[in-house]
Design a protein around this motif. Structure first.
Motif, PDB file in Angstrom:
ATOM      1  N   LEU A   6       0.835  -1.196   0.000  1.00  9.47           N
ATOM      2  CA  LEU A   6       0.000   0.000   0.000  1.00  9.47           C
ATOM      3  C   LEU A   6       0.870   1.245   0.000  1.00  9.47           C
ATOM      4  O   LEU A   6       1.998   1.235   0.474  1.00  9.47           O
ATOM      5  CB  LEU A   6      -0.894  -0.003   1.231  1.00  9.47           C
ATOM      6  CG  LEU A   6      -1.842  -1.210   1.314  1.00  9.47           C
ATOM      7  CD1 LEU A   6      -2.506  -1.243   2.666  1.00  9.47           C
ATOM      8  CD2 LEU A   6      -2.872  -1.151   0.211  1.00  9.47           C
ATOM      9  N   GLN A  20      -4.574   1.022  -7.558  1.00 12.53           N
ATOM     10  CA  GLN A  20      -5.382   1.711  -6.564  1.00 12.53           C
ATOM     11  C   GLN A  20      -6.699   2.177  -7.154  1.00 12.53           C
ATOM     12  O   GLN A  20      -7.723   2.150  -6.484  1.00 12.53           O
ATOM     13  CB  GLN A  20      -4.612   2.884  -5.974  1.00 12.53           C
ATOM     14  CG  GLN A  20      -3.491   2.452  -5.052  1.00 12.53           C
ATOM     15  CD  GLN A  20      -2.703   3.639  -4.535  1.00 12.53           C
ATOM     16  OE1 GLN A  20      -2.867   4.761  -5.010  1.00 12.53           O
ATOM     17  NE2 GLN A  20      -1.839   3.385  -3.566  1.00 12.53           N
ATOM     18  N   SER A  31     -12.676  -6.695   1.499  1.00 13.85           N
ATOM     19  CA  SER A  31     -11.371  -6.134   1.145  1.00 13.85           C
ATOM     20  C   SER A  31     -10.918  -5.118   2.193  1.00 13.85           C
ATOM     21  O   SER A  31      -9.724  -5.011   2.486  1.00 13.85           O
ATOM     22  CB  SER A  31     -11.408  -5.498  -0.244  1.00 13.85           C
ATOM     23  OG  SER A  31     -12.296  -4.403  -0.272  1.00 13.85           O
ATOM     24  N   ILE A  35      -7.456  -5.227   4.258  1.00 15.03           N
ATOM     25  CA  ILE A  35      -6.577  -4.060   4.405  1.00 15.03           C
ATOM     26  C   ILE A  35      -6.347  -3.765   5.885  1.00 15.03           C
ATOM     27  O   ILE A  35      -5.231  -3.457   6.308  1.00 15.03           O
ATOM     28  CB  ILE A  35      -7.178  -2.840   3.675  1.00 15.03           C
ATOM     29  CG1 ILE A  35      -7.150  -3.070   2.158  1.00 15.03           C
ATOM     30  CG2 ILE A  35      -6.447  -1.567   4.039  1.00 15.03           C
ATOM     31  CD1 ILE A  35      -7.942  -2.052   1.366  1.00 15.03           C
ATOM     32  N   GLU A  38      -3.870  -6.277   7.256  1.00 13.54           N
ATOM     33  CA  GLU A  38      -2.511  -5.944   6.838  1.00 13.54           C
ATOM     34  C   GLU A  38      -1.985  -4.738   7.617  1.00 13.54           C
ATOM     35  O   GLU A  38      -0.812  -4.690   7.998  1.00 13.54           O
ATOM     36  CB  GLU A  38      -2.474  -5.667   5.338  1.00 13.54           C
ATOM     37  CG  GLU A  38      -2.704  -6.895   4.491  1.00 13.54           C
ATOM     38  CD  GLU A  38      -2.883  -6.574   3.013  1.00 13.54           C
ATOM     39  OE1 GLU A  38      -2.883  -5.369   2.654  1.00 13.54           O
ATOM     40  OE2 GLU A  38      -3.037  -7.515   2.233  1.00 13.54           O
ATOM     41  N   THR A  39      -2.865  -3.786   7.882  1.00 13.14           N
ATOM     42  CA  THR A  39      -2.465  -2.600   8.645  1.00 13.14           C
ATOM     43  C   THR A  39      -2.092  -2.984  10.067  1.00 13.14           C
ATOM     44  O   THR A  39      -1.088  -2.494  10.610  1.00 13.14           O
ATOM     45  CB  THR A  39      -3.592  -1.552   8.644  1.00 13.14           C
ATOM     46  OG1 THR A  39      -3.960  -1.259   7.288  1.00 13.14           O
ATOM     47  CG2 THR A  39      -3.162  -0.275   9.324  1.00 13.14           C
TER      48      THR A  39
END
Length: 179
Positions: A6, A20, A31, A35, A38-39
């Motif tokens: 990202l 993006q 999704s 995200i 992953e953050t």
């Protein structure tokens, strides 16, 4: 199959503009959750790096240290903290967006999510529940009887052990008197 990193995670902002733009069109709750995951992983990784830097730093305890090394480590620490705050802001945005997407959904009871075949229904269920209740009460009664018998046997064993202990005490006393 890996996902592209990202923006803000070490890549220039325009590096994945096509990806993006496609992702912006396909933003759904799943999704967003990916995200968010992953953050959170990035936050944990950055936090571990911060603790590693702090562990390697020397305390100013009167020992001379190199100011350039200190300034370098301090700069790295400040950069990690800045990136960590950015990641937390990003996580907050993802969280708010997920809540916004899920706000209109009514919570579905878990029982409705499990598919099952209903047979000619409620009378059979009532009889089944009554038989299960009867079986459970019989089983409970049997367990209570077994527990009662077990307590009696334990009491008998305790009496036998006390008698044996007294007998051994008497035998030892007689042997001691004999010598």
């Amino acid at each position: 199959m890996s996902t592209p990193p990202l923006a803000g995670a070490g890549m220039p902002p325009g590096a994945f503009s096509g990806t993006q733009a496609q992702a912006a069109r396909e933003v759904n709750t799943a999704s967003l959750c990916r995200i968010g995951q992953e953050t959170v992983q990035d936050i944990v990784f950055r936090t571990m790096e911060i603790f590693q830097l702090l562990r390697n730093m020397q305390l100013p305890n009167g020992v001379t240290y190199h100011t350039s090394t200190y300034q370098d480590r301090l700069g790295k620490l400040q950069e990690h903290l800045r990136q960590l705050s950015i990641l937390f802001r990003k996580l907050r945005l993802v969280y708010d967006k997920c809540n916004e997407n899920c706000a209109g959904l009514d919570p579905v009871p878990i029982e409705q999510l499990i598919p099952y075949v209903e047979e000619d229904g409620s009378k059979h269920d009532d009889r089944g529940a009554a038989s299960q209740l009867r079986f459970a009460s019989e089983e409970r009664r049997e367990i209570m009887e077994v527990n009662k018998k077990l307590k009696q046997k334990n009491q008998q064993l305790k009496q036998i052990m006390d008698q044996l202990r007294n007998l051994i005490w008497d035998i030892n006393a007689m042997l001691a008197m004999r010598n």
